[in-house]
Design an enzyme around this catalytic site. Structure first.
Site, PDB file in Angstrom:
ATOM      1  N   CYS A   1       5.578  -2.547   8.304  1.00 48.84           N
ATOM      2  CA  CYS A   1       5.554  -1.451   8.775  1.00 48.84           C
ATOM      3  C   CYS A   1       5.384  -1.343  10.377  1.00 48.84           C
ATOM      4  O   CYS A   1       4.494  -1.874  10.851  1.00 48.84           O
ATOM      5  CB  CYS A   1       4.886   0.006   8.243  1.00 48.84           C
ATOM      6  SG  CYS A   1       5.161  -0.319   6.375  1.00 48.84           S
TER       7      CYS A   1
ATOM      8  N   ASP B   1       0.799  -1.490   0.067  1.00 43.13           N
ATOM      9  CA  ASP B   1      -0.020  -0.126   0.004  1.00 43.13           C
ATOM     10  C   ASP B   1       0.819   1.408  -0.051  1.00 43.13           C
ATOM     11  O   ASP B   1       0.318   2.387  -0.552  1.00 43.13           O
ATOM     12  CB  ASP B   1      -0.798  -0.021   1.243  1.00 43.13           C
ATOM     13  CG  ASP B   1      -2.306  -0.767   1.000  1.00 43.13           C
ATOM     14  OD1 ASP B   1      -2.043  -1.829   0.212  1.00 43.13           O
ATOM     15  OD2 ASP B   1      -3.257  -0.508   1.471  1.00 43.13           O
TER      16      ASP B   1
ATOM     17  N   GLU C   1      -6.887   4.345  -0.219  1.00 45.72           N
ATOM     18  CA  GLU C   1      -6.516   4.920   1.169  1.00 45.72           C
ATOM     19  C   GLU C   1      -6.306   6.666   1.097  1.00 45.72           C
ATOM     20  O   GLU C   1      -5.658   6.829  -0.081  1.00 45.72           O
ATOM     21  CB  GLU C   1      -5.289   4.287   1.645  1.00 45.72           C
ATOM     22  CG  GLU C   1      -5.447   2.782   2.125  1.00 45.72           C
ATOM     23  CD  GLU C   1      -4.367   2.383   2.770  1.00 45.72           C
ATOM     24  OE1 GLU C   1      -3.383   2.958   2.832  1.00 45.72           O
ATOM     25  OE2 GLU C   1      -4.418   1.103   3.329  1.00 45.72           O
TER      26      GLU C   1
ATOM     27  N   CYS D   1       0.949  -8.614   4.663  1.00 51.65           N
ATOM     28  CA  CYS D   1       0.579  -7.118   4.537  1.00 51.65           C
ATOM     29  C   CYS D   1      -0.866  -7.028   4.253  1.00 51.65           C
ATOM     30  O   CYS D   1      -1.682  -7.816   4.396  1.00 51.65           O
ATOM     31  CB  CYS D   1       1.281  -6.415   3.422  1.00 51.65           C
ATOM     32  SG  CYS D   1       3.260  -6.178   3.814  1.00 51.65           S
ATOM     33  N   ASP D   2      -1.373  -5.649   4.082  1.00 49.10           N
ATOM     34  CA  ASP D   2      -2.793  -5.087   4.224  1.00 49.10           C
ATOM     35  C   ASP D   2      -3.869  -6.037   3.824  1.00 49.10           C
ATOM     36  O   ASP D   2      -4.721  -6.367   4.451  1.00 49.10           O
ATOM     37  CB  ASP D   2      -2.889  -3.846   3.679  1.00 49.10           C
ATOM     38  CG  ASP D   2      -1.894  -2.766   4.117  1.00 49.10           C
ATOM     39  OD1 ASP D   2      -2.290  -1.731   4.490  1.00 49.10           O
ATOM     40  OD2 ASP D   2      -0.577  -3.041   4.498  1.00 49.10           O
ATOM     41  N   LYS D   3      -3.990  -6.285   2.317  1.00 56.29           N
ATOM     42  CA  LYS D   3      -5.075  -7.063   1.883  1.00 56.29           C
ATOM     43  C   LYS D   3      -4.527  -8.726   1.649  1.00 56.29           C
ATOM     44  O   LYS D   3      -5.548  -9.411   1.479  1.00 56.29           O
ATOM     45  CB  LYS D   3      -5.262  -6.398   0.502  1.00 56.29           C
ATOM     46  CG  LYS D   3      -5.465  -5.041   0.354  1.00 56.29           C
ATOM     47  CD  LYS D   3      -6.437  -4.481   1.490  1.00 56.29           C
ATOM     48  CE  LYS D   3      -6.123  -2.945   1.757  1.00 56.29           C
ATOM     49  NZ  LYS D   3      -4.908  -2.523   2.315  1.00 56.29           N
TER      50      LYS D   3
ATOM     51  N   SER E   1      -5.551   4.138   5.947  1.00 53.24           N
ATOM     52  CA  SER E   1      -4.503   3.402   6.297  1.00 53.24           C
ATOM     53  C   SER E   1      -4.482   3.378   7.695  1.00 53.24           C
ATOM     54  O   SER E   1      -4.932   4.256   8.505  1.00 53.24           O
ATOM     55  CB  SER E   1      -3.314   4.016   5.876  1.00 53.24           C
ATOM     56  OG  SER E   1      -1.986   3.591   6.463  1.00 53.24           O
TER      57      SER E   1
END
Length: 560
Positions: free
Chosen positions: A191, A78, A439, A119-121, A465
């Site tokens: 992160c 992202d 985002e 990570c995110d998705k 985010s």
């Protein structure tokens, strides 16, 4: 075994021939076939260390008597996709990941799945696939990144966004910016704060789909490698015992995940992902669970980006088991991939640092991190990370500054056109309108970097985010592209937000809104070809997790 359909009986001689061509031995042919779905890539920090973890998973699978088969999946960062066309693809890729795993698992009749993600998705996409397939599955998240070091102190990735605004204001030099960006991310891992990647890693552990401590064990640690080995061993046991995801991902487990989310002050993106996972697991999920649980779950940590602690601090303090320990009395009984009840894991854990994970009688905030707001501007709801909102901003009223894209918003902030007291409205960025619900980290970071985080509100039908701070209301539903009230807001309209009352209202007479609706027409789609055009036609509201509709064009279904 499920894989017998491709390896047992005379009629499967052609199948076995192809398997032997891959290097399998006759002895391996008798073992359970375990697929390892890996999202390794060289361009995402959270995933660059996965090749090493793959080796340890494989060792564990073979040690327990299984045979391992690896395949790859897409992973979009992202941060790298932020602020340009790439961000349209991030949320949409969640569906591709789930579909790809389904395709590989069904096409090759695997007995079980190890899902290596970070990570995110990617993590929610893998959990969606596990729930959909309902074959023995276990998740290993690859772990958080160490804190960066900058001029004698710790620094995080999120601070590079704030530095851009500081440079614009002349508060730092270009050399300062360069030094900060060079130091912020020292190596492999997701992160360093409680952004979406680490939020979902913690929630995966809390709902029982990964081994204890998986959510916070650092990417560069020997502990993460040992967890990879034990994950490989455990999947073979899950296959032997026929333990399936739908016996783990229950309504109780999802509510436990929401409790941990609120106690940690996690990313608002969980409000998209948990309903999507629940849908695949056949669980009736209620959006208001987030708010109901938030009301009675104190915020126990002070994690970045809203606070000062890093993921390494949370890990050293005892990780997710320690948070569960504090929440023990409110947890619901649910099983885990370990075969143990989550309440038993909580009872045996301990808090190693009571400042990083505070007790119930000394929380950072009396309520949890997430609030669901409703009102005439968001009849189907919107979400705020209230743990990142200052007390002075919990009730806010101001004139609307209306923008139809993230780019237009960013330009206005950098040009100094946003002033204290404004309510910035960013629309046509929802699941359909974006498409892909981009985002809004650039606008929120620039607002903070401009010193306006405690005097400007931002609301959008897009999403935020995990790095978002300040009064930022996302997922405003219905979205503008679907004709939601946010499409009717005009420059200067008064908007009122009250976190305590959980309301978000457009202070315009109903007769005027009816007049505006008569003349409203949806704009032309931003993307008309390729995968994203299909996604925009099929995606549902953020209020239901922005999943794909099973019955064709959602625009037609909504009467648009």
């Amino acid at each position: 075994m499920r894989s017998d359909v491709i390896k047992k009986g005379m009629e499967r001689a052609p199948h076995r021939s192809l398997l032997y061509a891959c290097g399998l031995s006759g002895e391996e042919m008798q073992r359970p076939f375990v697929a390892v779905a890996s999202s390794f890539t060289d361009i995402v920090p959270g995933h660059v260390g996965m090749r090493d973890l793959e080796r340890h998973i494989e060792r564990g699978i073979y040690a327990a008597g299984g045979a391992a088969f690896f395949f790859g999946l897409p992973a979009i960062c992202d941060g790298i996709a932020m602020g340009h066309k790439g961000m349209h693809y991030s949320l949409a890729s969640r569906e591709l990941i789930a579909d790809s795993i389904e395709s590989m698992a069904e096409g090759h009749a695997f007995d079980g799945l190890v899902l290596l993600t970070n990570c995110d998705k990617i993590t929610p996409g893998m959990l969606m696939a596990a729930a959909r397939l309902d074959i023995p599955s276990i998740v290993l998240t690859a772990g958080p990144m160490l804190a960066g070091r900058y001029r004698g102190g710790r620094v995080s990735y999120g601070e590079t966004y704030y530095a851009v605004a500081q440079l614009q204001k002349g508060e730092i030099s270009e050399q300062d910016l360069y030094e900060r960006e060079y130091c912020a991310c020292p190596g492999a891992g997701s992160c360093q704060g409680l952004y979406t990647a680490n939020t979902m890693a913690c929630l995966t552990e809390a709902m029982g789909m990964s081994l204890a401590n998986s959510g916070t064990a650092l990417a560069v640690s020997a502990e993460k490698r040992r967890l990879a080995y034990e994950t490989g061993k455990r999947i073979v046991g899950l296959i032997a015992q026929d333990v399936r995801p739908r016996s783990i991902i229950t309504a109780a487990a999802l509510r436990n995940a929401i409790r941990v989310d609120n106690a940690l002050g996690g990313s608002t993106n969980s409000v998209l992902h948990l309903p999507a996972i629940a849908r695949e697991a056949g669980v009736d999920f209620e959006l208001d669970w987030f708010d109901q649980i938030s009301r009675v779950t104190p915020h126990l940590t002070n994690m970045l980006p809203g606070g000062t602690d890093f993921m390494e601090d949370l890990d050293y303090a005892g990780g997710v088991p320690a948070v569960l320990h504090v929440l023990h009395d409110s947890l619901e009984s649910s099983t885990t991939v370990l075969g143990r009840d989550i309440r038993d894991i909580a009872a045996q854990a301990q808090v190693r640092d009571a400042e990083v994970i505070r007790p119930l009688d000394r929380p950072y905030h009396k309520e949890g991190g997430i609030a669901i707001l409703r009102g005439n501007l968001a009849p189907d709801g919107s979400v705020v990370k209230q743990s990142a909102v200052s007390e002075a901003m919990r009730q806010f009223r101001g004139p609307a500054r209306v923008f139809d894209s993230e780019e237009a918003t960013t330009e206005a902030i950098l040009a100094g056109r946003i002033k204290a007291g404004d309510v910035v409205v960013v629309r046509y960025e929802g699941p359909r309108g974006g498409p892909g619900m981009r985002e809004m980290l650039y606008p929120t970071s620039l607002i903070k970097g401009s010193g306006l985080a405690d005097s400007v509100a931002l609301l959008t039908d897009g999403r935020f985010s995990g790095a978002t701070v300040g009064l930022s209301a996302g997922h405003v539903s219905p979205e503008a592209m679907a004709g939601g009230p946010i499409a009717l807001v005009e420059e200067g309209d008064e908007i009122a937000i009250d976190l305590d009352a959980r309301t978000i209202d457009l202070l315009v007479a109903q007769t005027e809104l009816k007049r505006r609706r008569k003349s409203w027409l949806p704009p032309e789609p931003k993307v008309k070809t390729g995968w994203l055009a299909r996604y925009a036609r099929l995606v549902t509201s953020a209020a239901s997790g922005a999943v794909l509709s099973a019955d064709g064009d959602v625009g037609a279904r909504r009467g648009m």
